[in-house]
Scaffold this motif. Sequence first.
Motif, PDB file in Angstrom:
ATOM      1  N   SER A   4     -43.586  13.192   6.165  1.00 33.29           N
ATOM      2  CA  SER A   4     -43.107  12.286   7.204  1.00 33.29           C
ATOM      3  C   SER A   4     -41.778  11.641   6.793  1.00 33.29           C
ATOM      4  O   SER A   4     -40.840  11.556   7.595  1.00 33.29           O
ATOM      5  N   GLN A   5     -41.701  11.194   5.553  1.00 34.26           N
ATOM      6  CA  GLN A   5     -40.454  10.604   5.058  1.00 34.26           C
ATOM      7  C   GLN A   5     -39.341  11.651   5.051  1.00 34.26           C
ATOM      8  O   GLN A   5     -38.208  11.368   5.447  1.00 34.26           O
ATOM      9  N   ALA A   6     -39.674  12.845   4.584  1.00 26.97           N
ATOM     10  CA  ALA A   6     -38.684  13.926   4.511  1.00 26.97           C
ATOM     11  C   ALA A   6     -38.163  14.270   5.900  1.00 26.97           C
ATOM     12  O   ALA A   6     -36.949  14.444   6.104  1.00 26.97           O
ATOM     13  N   LEU A   7     -39.055  14.358   6.859  1.00 24.88           N
ATOM     14  CA  LEU A   7     -38.652  14.678   8.222  1.00 24.88           C
ATOM     15  C   LEU A   7     -37.734  13.591   8.787  1.00 24.88           C
ATOM     16  O   LEU A   7     -36.736  13.894   9.452  1.00 24.88           O
ATOM     17  N   GLY A   8     -38.031  12.337   8.496  1.00 21.14           N
ATOM     18  CA  GLY A   8     -37.173  11.243   8.947  1.00 21.14           C
ATOM     19  C   GLY A   8     -35.776  11.338   8.346  1.00 21.14           C
ATOM     20  O   GLY A   8     -34.776  11.143   9.043  1.00 21.14           O
ATOM     21  N   ILE A   9     -35.705  11.663   7.069  1.00 23.02           N
ATOM     22  CA  ILE A   9     -34.407  11.799   6.392  1.00 23.02           C
ATOM     23  C   ILE A   9     -33.631  12.965   6.981  1.00 23.02           C
ATOM     24  O   ILE A   9     -32.428  12.857   7.266  1.00 23.02           O
ATOM     25  N   PRO A  61     -28.123  14.392  -2.328  1.00 25.77           N
ATOM     26  CA  PRO A  61     -29.342  14.763  -3.048  1.00 25.77           C
ATOM     27  C   PRO A  61     -30.627  14.381  -2.313  1.00 25.77           C
ATOM     28  O   PRO A  61     -31.614  15.114  -2.364  1.00 25.77           O
ATOM     29  N   LEU A  62     -30.630  13.267  -1.623  1.00 26.60           N
ATOM     30  CA  LEU A  62     -31.814  12.865  -0.872  1.00 26.60           C
ATOM     31  C   LEU A  62     -32.090  13.851   0.271  1.00 26.60           C
ATOM     32  O   LEU A  62     -33.235  14.208   0.541  1.00 26.60           O
ATOM     33  N   PHE A  63     -31.018  14.315   0.916  1.00 32.30           N
ATOM     34  CA  PHE A  63     -31.153  15.293   1.997  1.00 32.30           C
ATOM     35  C   PHE A  63     -31.690  16.618   1.463  1.00 32.30           C
ATOM     36  O   PHE A  63     -32.621  17.194   2.031  1.00 32.30           O
ATOM     37  N   THR A  64     -31.138  17.078   0.356  1.00 33.83           N
ATOM     38  CA  THR A  64     -31.613  18.353  -0.203  1.00 33.83           C
ATOM     39  C   THR A  64     -33.046  18.231  -0.716  1.00 33.83           C
ATOM     40  O   THR A  64     -33.829  19.170  -0.593  1.00 33.83           O
ATOM     41  N   GLU A  65     -33.405  17.062  -1.249  1.00 35.02           N
ATOM     42  CA  GLU A  65     -34.792  16.849  -1.671  1.00 35.02           C
ATOM     43  C   GLU A  65     -35.726  16.889  -0.461  1.00 35.02           C
ATOM     44  O   GLU A  65     -36.811  17.487  -0.507  1.00 35.02           O
ATOM     45  N   ALA A  66     -35.299  16.247   0.625  1.00 32.07           N
ATOM     46  CA  ALA A  66     -36.118  16.243   1.846  1.00 32.07           C
ATOM     47  C   ALA A  66     -36.283  17.655   2.388  1.00 32.07           C
ATOM     48  O   ALA A  66     -37.379  18.046   2.796  1.00 32.07           O
ATOM     49  N   LEU A  67     -35.212  18.431   2.367  1.00 38.20           N
ATOM     50  CA  LEU A  67     -35.306  19.822   2.812  1.00 38.20           C
ATOM     51  C   LEU A  67     -36.275  20.599   1.934  1.00 38.20           C
ATOM     52  O   LEU A  67     -37.070  21.401   2.425  1.00 38.20           O
ATOM     53  N   GLY A  68     -36.223  20.355   0.634  1.00 38.45           N
ATOM     54  CA  GLY A  68     -37.140  21.019  -0.287  1.00 38.45           C
ATOM     55  C   GLY A  68     -38.590  20.652  -0.013  1.00 38.45           C
ATOM     56  O   GLY A  68     -39.485  21.500  -0.093  1.00 38.45           O
TER      57      GLY A  68
END
Length: 78
Positions: A4-9, A61-68
């Motif tokens: 959910s957090q990743a999708l929001g980011i 980095p936060l975006f790439t982590e969320a994508l991962g």
Amino acid sequence: MTESQALGIVREKDREIVMIEHILSTLSWDMETVLPEKALGERAEQMAYLSALSHRALTDPLFTEALGTLEGKSLGLS
């Protein structure tokens, strides 16, 4: 990070990137159609600045982590 957090980011960054790209398109159109020749240098600087912002957002980095986090997940989005 939760899905959910990743999708929001990812949604937030996507909106930012799309907005920057739309602004760049408008500036490019303006540059090619109505911009006075003496203003070309400043417009090129504006576009370079926005391109750098877009690149920074894409490589955050936060975006790439969320994508991962979301990679390979079935999110049920349409």
